[in-house]
Design an enzyme around this catalytic site. Structure first.
Site, PDB file in Angstrom:
ATOM      1  N   MET A  57       0.835  -1.201  -0.054  1.00  0.00           N
ATOM      2  CA  MET A  57      -0.056   0.010  -0.165  1.00  0.00           C
ATOM      3  C   MET A  57       0.872   1.285   0.041  1.00  0.00           C
ATOM      4  SD  MET A  57      -3.208   1.254   1.309  1.00  0.00           S
ATOM      5  CE  MET A  57      -3.869   2.126   2.994  1.00  0.00           C
ATOM      6  N   CYS A  58       0.877   2.119  -0.796  1.00  0.00           N
ATOM      7  CA  CYS A  58       1.510   3.377  -0.809  1.00  0.00           C
ATOM      8  C   CYS A  58       0.521   4.539  -1.481  1.00  0.00           C
ATOM      9  CB  CYS A  58       2.601   3.264  -2.024  1.00  0.00           C
ATOM     10  SG  CYS A  58       3.425   2.014  -1.650  1.00  0.00           S
ATOM     11  N   GLY A  59       1.062   5.779  -1.127  1.00  0.00           N
ATOM     12  CA  GLY A  59       0.069   6.792  -1.611  1.00  0.00           C
ATOM     13  C   GLY A  59       0.994   7.457  -2.748  1.00  0.00           C
TER      14      GLY A  59
ATOM     15  N   ARG B 188      -1.382   5.672   4.114  1.00  0.00           N
ATOM     16  CA  ARG B 188      -1.170   4.599   2.855  1.00  0.00           C
ATOM     17  C   ARG B 188       0.333   4.139   3.122  1.00  0.00           C
ATOM     18  NH1 ARG B 188      -5.424   4.936  -0.479  1.00  0.00           N
ATOM     19  NH2 ARG B 188      -4.209   3.610  -1.931  1.00  0.00           N
TER      20      ARG B 188
END
Lengths: 350, 248, 503
Positions: free
Chosen positions: A1-3, A30
């Site tokens: 999960m990242c942004g 995130r």
């Protein structure tokens, strides 16, 4: 999960780096604090004709001389200096970031149609594979990546990104899926003028990596995202596909949809899948790719990751979350969700 | 004792924001208005209070009203990922659009979205006897609408100028519940185990109260909606995957 | 007579309490084990090959078959099989023939590889409810495309594509010739593959005219014997496969014992009835790699470049370099038949001792072709001991585009792998030309069995892919990262380009 977040000002007006930092920090849920990074285009106007190489040195005294020598074999170091950083309590400074403005000697690759780019690519692959205390993490003209292991605000303040005047930015808030946070593993990943930020995990990485390596690229960053930058370089720069067709190869329509297309379109899409089957990317992803003229955003074909676009005036915004965009631009308009697998493309005017 | 309060959420992290909400409800407040909402996740998660109404001005973050059991939440702005996630009871009215996985695993209550929703809306909604969740979308939905549906009612009205269904996988794996789409649905868009029939007059009569309620919330005229043709999408069988497996 | 008789291979016993004297065992056994005498069934266990036809048809489960009823003093070096092979050759002075695939207990690499699944960091995909693409194209692919993009956004394809075969599942049925197996068996397979949308190989026995309705799903083989090879044959196939070798007997040609050469086989192959059909070891017009290129191009010229041409090799030590040469010969696919490949008849010493496992061969061929930048020139088809869907998934991860199955398709039709195919007495009507036996195989019934097998495996393959977070088979192909080796040595792990479990 990242942004992720990307912004393009189509008239090349400068976008405020502070706002990018704030937008990215909105998505700290995130991330995990193990990495963050920014890339800005248009930040080196006095050196815009030279390749701006950003390097992480493990130890300046031990590692710099060898790199200087190697670069001078392949061209001229027009200017080099330390990338100014500002101590942050939450960032452990494990590398010294440095910048070189480099002009390759194109006579050294006489058979190439893009000798400058091929020389720089060769140097990036070579140096990063050798792991001799130097790592090139940015290698384009008039652009620069700024990244480290830490939270977005800390990384932004570490480099003081607000001091850079860029008209196109990508930024990324990392929560690693496979390797622990290290500076090289943070996004954006860059090769020449291509930069990539990516949210998700590429389940086809084993296939994509082996495909891209058969063309001479080397994956050295222990992170699946790296392969996206090289795939885009291969498909667009070397094979001459448009960004739209490159995305079509990376996230193609399903066979059942192709079977229903009119004959010429069917033939085209089938040919793309046959030629570029090993470049097809599987797994959940939302990706922003940029070069000096273009910002592209796209997701995987079954939309397993969020992506939102918005516009305001001459600006295109692409991000994992609307709230992040609104933080930068409260009056943003046209908030839309692109269709799974189809690119949103913004280009510089003039 | 106040029955109505206003909270400024500017720069406020979701945990202290939710604490303020809970404290207010515990104090007997019935109407909570929150301004400057921008990206805060988990607003109203797990709260109770059948007579409580919370109004959000701005753009809330993901998992709005997750596990909520009772209150009503009104959003003046777009919602993000999975509003109404595993919601048990209560209502959410979104004056805007919403992201992916709207009403994921919802077990009761109502979610109304005035405009469009993203992918996998209503995924795995479930029901038991009269406890039946309802999702109504005023605009259009993306692929995999009602995937794995085990119960509940899903209505898509197509009022935003684009056709309500244009992508694959509607009702993929549906084994309970029903979906109503205003207008025709191309068979190609139906998912595995879903079958479509033109909605009968009785079936439309059954959903009319819901449509009226939806129309009233957003100030729309319900009459043309009740007079429209609808497609009903329902399970082709209650055990759609029986044919795939055999014993050792 | 000093050697005397060797011990029984199998002991057949009938339970007298259960036996109802229906006599089905007598009718069904084609090896002469059973004889009805008054109110008992007399058993001659020496004739039994454990094909199970009797027990399969016994309505009372009254028949038991025991292997190796007499014990030798056990010995790890002088095994039973070795001792008996020596007896055999002492008596005959000849080459021992055997059937089916490698019977020695070499470790099976498939059984030392495990597959990956997604947990948390990316989601599994549900093939029940979301698209899962197993469609595969076999043939030459372009390495890049020439496109013309116009201002209005339309894109025109300039590059011309080579002919490819389209299959909806990566499983095809390999070459088992008419002669090696019965026409009914071939017909059953033909019906199955045409319903599924995949292909079968004709083997080197030509294409019987009763199979012409299925020709669009046939890959016609051109082997060293050139049996049945005329322009009519070449034009009917959807693709043409040059057989250089097969995994069961690398370096040798096909071998069809005279017992199986009936009138019809004699006519199709243009050889005398009752005589053994031993194909030449090499193609006598291919003595070097450049000669192969000539054969490929001659076939393409003869069929106007409309059909893909495959080249099948046995997996031998230099497979990677050989495959690279094949890729440059204009061929469209390389078929690699590993040392576990089946056969109707092969010298036992070749079947068990020559050749390498298909897992290692495919892995090194795929790697070498990529290394040389020519992986797109050929598809890789793997065969030799593909037993279940997990094998299919693993060999695709190792670099194959598709597989051929052989033995498993026969087992689906009733074969028990008794391994006596060369005798032409197959009680199941599969590996025989005796009309009394071949009539036992109903092509319609058996085609459903073969279809079921491929269908079941395809469903499982879809589940395996989905669990690994992959919804297009292109992303499984060559994806070594989704495999791990479990107790494989470092050298082999390097060849396979697979890490060890835990890494």
């Amino acid at each position: 999960m990242c942004g992720i977040i990307g912004v393009l000002d189509k008239r090349r007006e400068s976008v405020d780096g502070v706002k990018i930092k704030e937008a990215l920090s909105m998505m700290n849920e995130r991330g995990s604090g193990e990495g963050a990074g920014y890339v800005a285009y248009g930040i080196y106007p006095e050196y815009k004709d030279y390749f701006a190489l950003h390097i992480f040195f493990d130890n300046i005294r031990e590692n710099k001389a060898a790199l200087d020598t190697l670069l001078e074999k392949w061209g001229t170091i027009v200017h080099d200096e330390q990338i100014k950083t500002y101590e942050q309590p939450n960032i452990r400074k494990v590398h010294t970031p440095w910048r070189y403005f480099f002009r390759p000697d194109r006579s050294l690759m006489p058979k190439s149609t893009t000798p400058d780019e091929d020389i720089v690519t060769h140097l990036v692959m070579k140096i990063n594979a050798e792991k001799n205390g130097a790592l090139i993490f940015s290698s384009g003209k008039n652009l620069g990546v700024f990244k480290a292991a830490g939270w977005p605000e800390d990384v932004a303040d570490f480099y003081r990104i607000q001091d850079y005047q860029g008209y196109l930015w990508l930024a990324h808030n990392r929560y690693p899926t496979n390797t622990p946070g290290w500076w090289g593993g943070a996004h954006p990943f860059n090769l020449l003028n291509w930069s990539v930020v990516h949210n998700g995990e590429i389940t086809s990485y084993g296939t994509n990596r082996r495909y891209i390596e058969s063309y001479g690229y080397k994956c050295t960053m222990f992170t699946d995202t790296e392969v996206v930058a090289y795939l885009v370089d291969l498909l667009v720069r070397k094979h001459g596909l448009s960004e739209k067709m490159a995305v079509r190869a990376l996230a193609p329509p399903f066979w059942e949809d192709i079977d229903r297309m009119p004959p010429k379109e069917q033939e085209l899409n089938r040919a793309i899948r046959l030629a570029y089957g090993s470049a097809l990317m599987n797994g959940p992803f939302a990706i922003c790719v940029a070069n000096e003229n273009t910002l592209v955003g796209f997701t995987d074909r079954i939309k397993l990751r969020p992506l939102v676009t918005g516009e305001y005036g001459d600006r295109l915004y692409i991000s994992s979350e609307e709230a992040a965009i609104r933080r930068m631009e409260p009056d943003v308009d046209n908030i839309t969700m692109p269709k799974a697998g189809e690119p949103v493309i913004g280009r510089v005017i003039s | 004792m106040l029955t109505s309060i206003r909270i400024d959420a500017k720069g406020l992290h979701y945990t202290p924001l939710n604490q303020k909400i809970r404290a207010a409800i515990a104090d007997g407040v019935k109407e909570i208005i929150i301004d400057n909402v921008l990206g805060q996740r988990f607003i109203g998660d797990g709260i109770r209070g059948d007579d409580v109404t919370i109004t959000l001005n701005g753009v809330p973050g993901g998992d709005l009203a997750m596990f909520m059991s009772g209150p009503t939440i009104v959003v003046h702005g777009n919602a993000d990922h999975a509003p109404g996630n595993t919601m048990d009871k209560g209502r959410i009215f979104i004056h805007g659009s919403a992201g992916d996985a709207v009403a994921h695993s919802m077990r009761g209550g109502r979610v109304y979205v005035r405009d469009n929703i993203g992918y996998r809306g209503g995924i795995h909604m479930k029901q038991y006897m009269e406890k039946r969740p309802i999702l109504v979308v005023g605009g259009a939905a993306r692929a995999f609408l009602g995937e794995y549906m085990a119960g509940g009612l899903l209505i898509v009205l197509g009022l935003t100028g684009i056709p309500p269904i244009t992508e694959r996988g509607v009702g993929s794996g549906i084994h309970g519940g029903e979906i109503f789409v205003r207008g025709p649905v191309d068979n190609y868009y139906l998912g595995v185990g879903a079958k479509q029939t033109p909605a009968t007059k009785d079936e439309i009569l059954m959903i009319n109260p819901v449509i009226e309620d939806f129309a009233q919330v957003f100030g729309i005229d319900a009459t043309p909606l009740e007079a429209s043709e609808y497609t009903r999408i329902a399970p082709a069988s209650t055990r759609p995957f029986a044919n795939k497996y055999t014993w050792e | 007579m000093t050697i005397g008789s060797i011990p029984l291979r199998f002991k057949v016993e009938i339970d007298p309490d259960q036996c109802m004297l229906c006599g089905r065992c007598v009718e069904n056994c084609s090896y002469g084990v059973f004889r009805k005498e008054g109110d008992t069934i007399r058993v001659n266990s020496r004739n039994c090959v454990a094909c199970h036809r009797c027990s399969a048809f016994c309505p009372r489960d009254a028949i038991s078959i025991y292997e190796k009823p007499t014990d030798y003093r056990s010995h790890p070096v002088w095994t039973r099989e070795i001792r008996e092979a020596v007896f055999n050759q002492a008596k005959t002075g000849k080459i021992i023939l055997a059937g089916m695939g490698n019977a020695l207990p070499y470790p099976i690499i498939f059984d030392r590889l495990v597959l990956d699944a997604c947990q948390v960091t990316n989601p599994s995909i549900d093939p029940l409810r979301e698209p899962m693409e197993l469609r595969t194209y076999l043939g030459k692919k372009p390495s890049s495309l020439s496109l013309k993009e116009s201002a209005d956004g339309t894109v025109e394809l300039i590059t011309k594509l080579s002919p490819n075969l389209q299959i909806e599942t990566p499983i095809m049925v390999g070459h088992m010739s008419y002669g090696a197996i019965s026409l009914n068996a071939q017909t059953a397979i033909a019906k199955a593959v045409s319903r599924i949308g995949t292909f079968m190989g004709t083997g080197e026995g030509g294409l019987h005219e009763s199979l012409y309705p299925y020709q669009n799903n046939m890959i016609v083989q051109v082997a060293s014997g050139r049996f049945g090879v005329d322009i009519n044959y070449l034009e009917r196939g959807a693709a043409i496969e040059i057989k250089i070798g097969q995994g069961a007997k690398p370096g040798l040609g096909g071998h069809l014992p005279g017992e199986k050469i009936c009138a019809d086989v004699s006519r199709t192959r243009m050889i005398p009835e009752g005589s053994d059909a031993i194909s030449p070891a090499p193609h006598h017009d291919i003595y070097s790699i450049e000669d192969l290129k000539q054969l490929v191009r001659s076939l393409k010229e003869a069929t106007e470049w409309k059909k893909p041409v495959f080249v099948k090799i046995a997996a031998v030590h230099n497979s990677a370099a050989i495959a690279a040469g094949i890729a440059r010969s204009s061929a469209d696919a390389v078929v690699i038949d590993g040392f576990r490949g089946g056969t109707g008849a092969a010298p036992r010493v070749f079947r068990d001792h020559v050749g390498i496992p298909v897992e290692a061969a495919v892995a090194s061929v795929d790697a070498k072709l990529r290394q040389q930048g020519i992986r797109n020139k050929v598809s890789i088809i793997a065969s030799g001991g593909i037993r279940e869907s997990a094998d299919v998934a693993k060999i695709i991860c190792l670099g194959a585009d598709a597989v051929y199955i052989g033995t498993s398709a026969l087992v689906a039709m009733g074969c028990r792998v008794c391994g006596t195919c060369y005798r032409g007495q197959c009680a199941w009507g599969i590996a025989t030309q005796n009309p009394e036996l071949t009539k036992r195989l109903d092509p319609d019934v058996e085609s459903v069995h073969v279809e079921n097998l491929i269908h079941g495996w395809t469903l499982e393959l879809a589940e395996l892919m989905g669990a690994a977070g992959i919804n297009s088979i292109e992303s499984l192909r060559g994806n070594r990262d989704r495999l791990r080796g479990y107790m494989l040595d470092e050298g082999l792990l390097n060849v396979l380009d697979v890490k060890t479990v835990g890494a």
